[in-house]
Each structure stands twice: as C-alpha cells, then as structure tokens.
Design a protein around this motif. Sequence first.
Motif, PDB file in Angstrom:
ATOM      1  N   VAL A 137      -2.548  -2.523   2.764  1.00 49.41           N
ATOM      2  CA  VAL A 137      -3.208  -3.230   3.862  1.00 49.41           C
ATOM      3  C   VAL A 137      -2.854  -2.582   5.190  1.00 49.41           C
ATOM      4  N   LEU A 138      -3.665  -2.912   6.195  1.00 49.23           N
ATOM      5  CA  LEU A 138      -3.399  -2.529   7.578  1.00 49.23           C
ATOM      6  C   LEU A 138      -3.462  -3.802   8.406  1.00 49.23           C
ATOM      7  N   VAL A 139      -2.304  -4.303   8.855  1.00 45.25           N
ATOM      8  CA  VAL A 139      -2.207  -5.563   9.586  1.00 45.25           C
ATOM      9  C   VAL A 139      -1.596  -5.285  10.949  1.00 45.25           C
ATOM     10  N   GLU A 140      -2.388  -5.516  11.997  1.00 42.03           N
ATOM     11  CA  GLU A 140      -1.929  -5.331  13.372  1.00 42.03           C
ATOM     12  C   GLU A 140      -1.301  -3.949  13.573  1.00 42.03           C
ATOM     13  N   GLY A 141      -1.932  -2.928  13.021  1.00 43.42           N
ATOM     14  CA  GLY A 141      -1.468  -1.565  13.174  1.00 43.42           C
ATOM     15  C   GLY A 141      -0.355  -1.166  12.226  1.00 43.42           C
ATOM     16  N   HIS A 142       0.092  -2.076  11.370  1.00 41.75           N
ATOM     17  CA  HIS A 142       1.154  -1.784  10.406  1.00 41.75           C
ATOM     18  C   HIS A 142       0.512  -1.487   9.051  1.00 41.75           C
ATOM     19  N   TYR A 143       0.704  -0.253   8.563  1.00 41.74           N
ATOM     20  CA  TYR A 143       0.093   0.214   7.331  1.00 41.74           C
ATOM     21  C   TYR A 143       1.130   0.210   6.213  1.00 41.74           C
ATOM     22  N   GLY A 144       0.868  -0.529   5.136  1.00 38.12           N
ATOM     23  CA  GLY A 144       1.834  -0.597   4.046  1.00 38.12           C
ATOM     24  C   GLY A 144       1.284  -1.390   2.878  1.00 38.12           C
ATOM     25  N   THR A 145       2.185  -1.802   1.976  1.00 40.53           N
ATOM     26  CA  THR A 145       1.793  -2.566   0.801  1.00 40.53           C
ATOM     27  C   THR A 145       2.394  -3.966   0.867  1.00 40.53           C
ATOM     28  N   VAL A 146       1.651  -4.933   0.339  1.00 35.89           N
ATOM     29  CA  VAL A 146       2.140  -6.311   0.289  1.00 35.89           C
ATOM     30  C   VAL A 146       3.233  -6.388  -0.767  1.00 35.89           C
ATOM     31  N   GLU A 147       4.441  -6.727  -0.330  1.00 33.50           N
ATOM     32  CA  GLU A 147       5.587  -6.745  -1.234  1.00 33.50           C
ATOM     33  C   GLU A 147       5.915  -8.145  -1.719  1.00 33.50           C
ATOM     34  N   ASP A 148       5.640  -9.148  -0.900  1.00 32.25           N
ATOM     35  CA  ASP A 148       6.002 -10.509  -1.281  1.00 32.25           C
ATOM     36  C   ASP A 148       5.129 -11.491  -0.507  1.00 32.25           C
ATOM     37  N   ILE A 149       4.757 -12.591  -1.174  1.00 27.92           N
ATOM     38  CA  ILE A 149       4.046 -13.693  -0.525  1.00 27.92           C
ATOM     39  C   ILE A 149       4.825 -14.957  -0.846  1.00 27.92           C
ATOM     40  N   THR A 150       5.542 -15.473   0.149  1.00 26.08           N
ATOM     41  CA  THR A 150       6.323 -16.688  -0.051  1.00 26.08           C
ATOM     42  C   THR A 150       5.513 -17.891   0.420  1.00 26.08           C
ATOM     43  N   VAL A 151       6.145 -19.050   0.378  1.00 24.79           N
ATOM     44  CA  VAL A 151       5.437 -20.250   0.796  1.00 24.79           C
ATOM     45  C   VAL A 151       5.192 -20.266   2.297  1.00 24.79           C
ATOM     46  N   THR A 152       5.981 -19.520   3.070  1.00 24.59           N
ATOM     47  CA  THR A 152       5.819 -19.535   4.529  1.00 24.59           C
ATOM     48  C   THR A 152       5.465 -18.186   5.137  1.00 24.59           C
ATOM     49  N   LYS A 170       5.622  -4.046   3.119  1.00 29.33           N
ATOM     50  CA  LYS A 170       6.480  -2.869   3.153  1.00 29.33           C
ATOM     51  C   LYS A 170       5.705  -1.750   3.833  1.00 29.33           C
ATOM     52  N   VAL A 171       6.088  -1.449   5.074  1.00 26.79           N
ATOM     53  CA  VAL A 171       5.371  -0.453   5.873  1.00 26.79           C
ATOM     54  C   VAL A 171       5.644   0.935   5.295  1.00 26.79           C
ATOM     55  N   TRP A 172       4.757   1.879   5.600  1.00 26.89           N
ATOM     56  CA  TRP A 172       4.811   3.213   5.000  1.00 26.89           C
ATOM     57  C   TRP A 172       6.153   3.910   5.205  1.00 26.89           C
ATOM     58  N   ASP A 173       6.875   3.570   6.311  1.00 22.92           N
ATOM     59  CA  ASP A 173       8.182   4.192   6.555  1.00 22.92           C
ATOM     60  C   ASP A 173       9.334   3.324   6.051  1.00 22.92           C
ATOM     61  N   TRP A 174       9.010   2.383   5.133  1.00 23.14           N
ATOM     62  CA  TRP A 174       9.976   1.550   4.418  1.00 23.14           C
ATOM     63  C   TRP A 174      10.523   0.408   5.264  1.00 23.14           C
ATOM     64  N   ARG A 175      10.005   0.187   6.451  1.00 21.38           N
ATOM     65  CA  ARG A 175      10.360  -1.029   7.182  1.00 21.38           C
ATOM     66  C   ARG A 175       9.593  -2.199   6.587  1.00 21.38           C
ATOM     67  N   ARG A 176      10.124  -3.404   6.780  1.00 24.78           N
ATOM     68  CA  ARG A 176       9.437  -4.615   6.308  1.00 24.78           C
ATOM     69  C   ARG A 176       8.851  -5.351   7.500  1.00 24.78           C
ATOM     70  N   TYR A 177       7.553  -5.595   7.440  1.00 21.98           N
ATOM     71  CA  TYR A 177       6.855  -6.332   8.486  1.00 21.98           C
ATOM     72  C   TYR A 177       6.543  -7.714   7.924  1.00 21.98           C
ATOM     73  N   VAL A 178       7.159  -8.743   8.496  1.00 13.97           N
ATOM     74  CA  VAL A 178       7.042 -10.108   7.983  1.00 13.97           C
ATOM     75  C   VAL A 178       6.080 -10.891   8.879  1.00 13.97           C
ATOM     76  N   VAL A 179       5.043 -11.455   8.258  1.00 14.64           N
ATOM     77  CA  VAL A 179       4.006 -12.168   9.002  1.00 14.64           C
ATOM     78  C   VAL A 179       3.963 -13.618   8.532  1.00 14.64           C
ATOM     79  N   PRO A 180       4.020 -14.594   9.440  1.00 14.00           N
ATOM     80  CA  PRO A 180       3.831 -15.993   9.030  1.00 14.00           C
ATOM     81  C   PRO A 180       2.467 -16.162   8.374  1.00 14.00           C
TER      82      PRO A 180
END
Length: 298
Positions: free
Chosen positions: A144-159, A164-174
Amino acid sequence: MTSLLITYIILVGLAGAGAILYLLRMLGLVQQRRLVRLQRREPLVPVDTDSPVDDAAQQVVDRGIESIEKQTTVVRRLLIPAVCLIIVVAVGTPFLPSVPGTMVSVVVAALTVIGGIAARPTIENAICGLVISLSKLVNIGDTVLVEGHYGTVEDITVTHTAIKVWDWRRYVVPNAKMLDSTFVNYSLFDEYLWVHVEFWVSFAADLDVVRETAIDAAAGSDHYVDYEEPRFWVMEMGKEGVRCWVAAWADSPSDGWSLANDIRTELIGALRRKGIDTHCHHHALTGPSPLGEMVRGR
C-alpha cells in the motif's frame, strides 16, 4: 400476558443464539480465506532486498498468521458481547414501563457521557477496525501507499493498522484515520503494475531517438515482463522542454520498484551518450517514487 412474555424471551434468546452462531461461522470463513491468501503471497516485501534477518519471508508469513488469528479473536470478543448486550436490552424492553423514568434517564445519560467522551477514540477505532477486518479493501500482506508511506500491511489490530515501510520502519495508523483517508492498494485485485517513468528533454532532441532509447531502457531491465512492448508518450510541450513518459509491465510492486530504478539509470547514461540534453529546469530524470508518487527534479 405471562405466557406471551415467556414466548417473547425465548424467541429473542433463540434469535440471539442464531446470530452469534452465524457471526462465528462467518468469522471462521473470513479467517480461512485470509490465511490462504497470505500463504499464497510471496514475497511480502515492497522492495526486493536482502534481509538482515534469517528467513525473513517466513517470519513475515508467521507474523501475518498470528496477526490474523489475533484479529479474529479480537473481533469475536467485540461482537459476542455486543450481541449479548442487544439481547439483554431486547429482553428488558417489556419491563421498562415498570422502571422509574428518572432512573432510566440517569443510566442512559451516564452511558452516553462515558461512551461519548471518555471512550470515544477507542470505540471509534474499534468500530473502524471491525469494518476494515470484514471488508476486502485492506488485507495483511497487501502493498500500500498511505500518506506517502510505501510498504506492506503487517498487522491490523482492533485500534490500529501497522504498515512495514520499505525501509523497515513501522508506520502505525489509527483505524479511524485509515478508513477515512485515501490510499493506494497495489494488491487489491492483483499485483501487476504498469510502471511509468517521467523525464524531460529539450526541444532540440530527436524524439524518434528519444523514443527508441526510452523503450530500450525499459525492455533491457531484468524486471520487465513482456506482456506487451514498453510504451512511450510525449505528455507535455512546456515553455522550455518536452515532458515524456515511458511505461512497462512488472509482475509485482517490488519488481516495479526495481524496474523504475533500472529505467532511470539506463536513461541517464543513454541520453548522455547520445548527446540528448534534458531540460535546464528539469535536469534530473524523474519518475514514480515510490511507484506512483511524482518527484520532480527541479
């Protein structure tokens, strides 16, 4: 009156039990489909790279399986109490006339204050997480590409949804923000990608030579897939230059990332060798970064 009340309570209880069984069955089917989809998908990376972690692809799959199972459990823990609460309310409705109106007003007001002020963000994100979980718009492992962050969806929690961004950072979105925002899902229906690279040349350039050079740059990449020949377009005649696009097919977003890099790298050298000048205000070749976001070299 008593027999009617007993019949009503029994019917409500049976309806509630049926609803719970149906929800559990649907959750099981959704979980099974997502597990199968996750197992079939490889590699689960937005950019093809050597990982510092041993067997990183299997770790991603294992983490995804754990996340899907946890997500299903959380949804089950939200839905079953909600259905039980509805059943209790439905059963208690015939008894409301015998309850003082003041007491009912106080209870409703207290619940409204607690739910509307103290727990509003949690409730909002939980509901949005439930919608995301039951919909097919985002799945674990999607690129996915979310707000300029390109990566793969690693987890979908209840909140929250973790990317997981392409450079291995984690971008957490409510989840509420995720559901409310516009994003690109490269894996929604398939993972094929028609990669395009934008570049500028001067009006003095021979466009036939430019076209041939651009097509050769795309076709020469190891990440190009020959579903059809690369395409070339003149997109704009600016005041001081010509904007061009070249596009070619890739099998996945990660291959598309590498294909775009190969095209840009080869174009820079080939245009320089052939004496073709790029526009003075667009001296750097441009293209999707990452895969669709236009970055202009000014």
